[in-house]
Scaffold this motif. Structure first.
Motif, PDB file in Angstrom:
ATOM      1  N   UNK A 133       4.060   4.658  -0.383  1.00 35.61           N
ATOM      2  CA  UNK A 133       3.634   5.938   0.646  1.00 35.61           C
ATOM      3  C   UNK A 133       2.598   6.070  -0.592  1.00 35.61           C
ATOM      4  N   UNK A 134       2.155   5.861  -1.537  1.00 38.99           N
ATOM      5  CA  UNK A 134       1.904   7.057  -2.012  1.00 38.99           C
ATOM      6  C   UNK A 134       0.521   5.285  -2.572  1.00 38.99           C
ATOM      7  N   UNK A 135       1.102   4.510  -2.525  1.00 42.65           N
ATOM      8  CA  UNK A 135       0.387   3.381  -2.108  1.00 42.65           C
ATOM      9  C   UNK A 135      -0.129   3.241  -0.703  1.00 42.65           C
ATOM     10  N   UNK A 136      -0.047   3.336  -0.179  1.00 43.93           N
ATOM     11  CA  UNK A 136      -0.909   3.374   1.219  1.00 43.93           C
ATOM     12  C   UNK A 136       0.002   1.959   1.828  1.00 43.93           C
ATOM     13  N   UNK A 137       1.371   1.496   1.115  1.00 51.35           N
ATOM     14  CA  UNK A 137       1.594   0.003   2.052  1.00 51.35           C
ATOM     15  C   UNK A 137       2.412   0.218   3.148  1.00 51.35           C
ATOM     16  N   UNK A 138       2.111  -0.698   3.779  1.00 51.10           N
ATOM     17  CA  UNK A 138       2.222  -0.337   5.459  1.00 51.10           C
ATOM     18  C   UNK A 138       4.350  -0.386   5.538  1.00 51.10           C
ATOM     19  N   UNK A 139       5.187  -0.325   4.140  1.00 52.05           N
ATOM     20  CA  UNK A 139       6.205  -0.812   4.344  1.00 52.05           C
ATOM     21  C   UNK A 139       7.124  -0.453   3.030  1.00 52.05           C
ATOM     22  N   UNK A 140       7.877  -0.122   3.101  1.00 57.95           N
ATOM     23  CA  UNK A 140       8.319   0.017   1.808  1.00 57.95           C
ATOM     24  C   UNK A 140       8.883  -1.458   0.867  1.00 57.95           C
ATOM     25  N   UNK A 141       8.628  -1.600   0.217  1.00 59.59           N
ATOM     26  CA  UNK A 141       9.718  -2.386  -0.426  1.00 59.59           C
ATOM     27  C   UNK A 141      10.556  -1.993  -1.295  1.00 59.59           C
ATOM     28  N   UNK A 142      12.293  -3.206  -1.278  1.00 55.02           N
ATOM     29  CA  UNK A 142      13.324  -2.359  -2.773  1.00 55.02           C
ATOM     30  C   UNK A 142      12.875  -2.511  -3.906  1.00 55.02           C
ATOM     31  N   UNK A 143      12.019  -1.743  -3.997  1.00 57.81           N
ATOM     32  CA  UNK A 143      11.693  -2.648  -5.963  1.00 57.81           C
ATOM     33  C   UNK A 143      12.666  -1.676  -6.766  1.00 57.81           C
ATOM     34  N   UNK A 144      12.096  -0.756  -6.783  1.00 61.02           N
ATOM     35  CA  UNK A 144      13.465   0.490  -7.733  1.00 61.02           C
ATOM     36  C   UNK A 144      14.736  -0.111  -7.921  1.00 61.02           C
ATOM     37  N   UNK A 145      15.330  -0.036  -6.503  1.00 55.05           N
ATOM     38  CA  UNK A 145      16.337  -0.339  -5.699  1.00 55.05           C
ATOM     39  C   UNK A 145      17.569  -1.268  -6.432  1.00 55.05           C
ATOM     40  N   UNK A 146      16.128  -1.867  -6.431  1.00 57.83           N
ATOM     41  CA  UNK A 146      17.117  -3.942  -6.709  1.00 57.83           C
ATOM     42  C   UNK A 146      17.168  -3.429  -8.640  1.00 57.83           C
TER      43      UNK A 146
END
Length: 150
Positions: free
Chosen positions: A19-32
């Motif tokens: 949301x802060x980077x205004x991406x259309x969808x979140x990516x599981x980056x930190x979760x991975x």
């Protein structure tokens, strides 16, 4: 505070990042990366938890590692998608176009897929042919119920 909600917290962190980077969808980056090496003390010791010394730098390192891994995976999927499209003209099955569309748009496709132009047996032969051409991979590792994808 709630160890059973830790992965949910990482998912929320990925959502806030998107949301802060205004991406259309979140990516599981930190979760991975939640259980990855970035959150280990030197020498591979205990996990660094939120609030502990070194947590903030570990988050930054984990984010960089996750972004690099996501780029590598995107490159590999792009290469595999190009290979699938390149072998498409070699396929003679009537329902091959539907299968290729599904493979390009879904994470996994059942090996016993049935469409109006493709029987279960024809689908099995088509997926075997795609595997021979190295255009798809079998994802489940099972012989009875097989899943295929890029």
């Amino acid at each position: 505070m709630r160890p059973d909600a830790e992965l949910f917290g990482w998912w929320i962190a990925d959502l806030v990042l998107a949301q802060s980077l205004r991406w259309p969808r979140p990516l599981p980056l930190l979760m991975t990366q939640a259980f990855g090496p970035a959150f280990r003390t030197e020498g591979g010791g205990k996990r660094i938890r939120p609030g502990e010394k070194g947590f903030e730098p570990a988050v930054c390192v984990a984010l960089v590692q996750a972004a690099a891994e996501a780029c590598r995976l995107a490159s590999e999927l792009s290469r595999r998608a190009e290979k699938l499209l390149a072998v498409a003209p070699k396929l003679r099955a009537k329902g091959a176009g539907d299968v290729i569309f599904l493979l390009l748009n879904e994470d996994a496709v059942s090996g016993s897929l049935v469409t109006k132009n493709l029987s279960r047996f024809a689908a099995r032969r088509l997926f075997e042919r795609l595997q021979q051409l190295d255009a798809v991979r079998e994802l489940s590792g099972r012989t009875s119920f097989r899943l295929f994808g890029l």
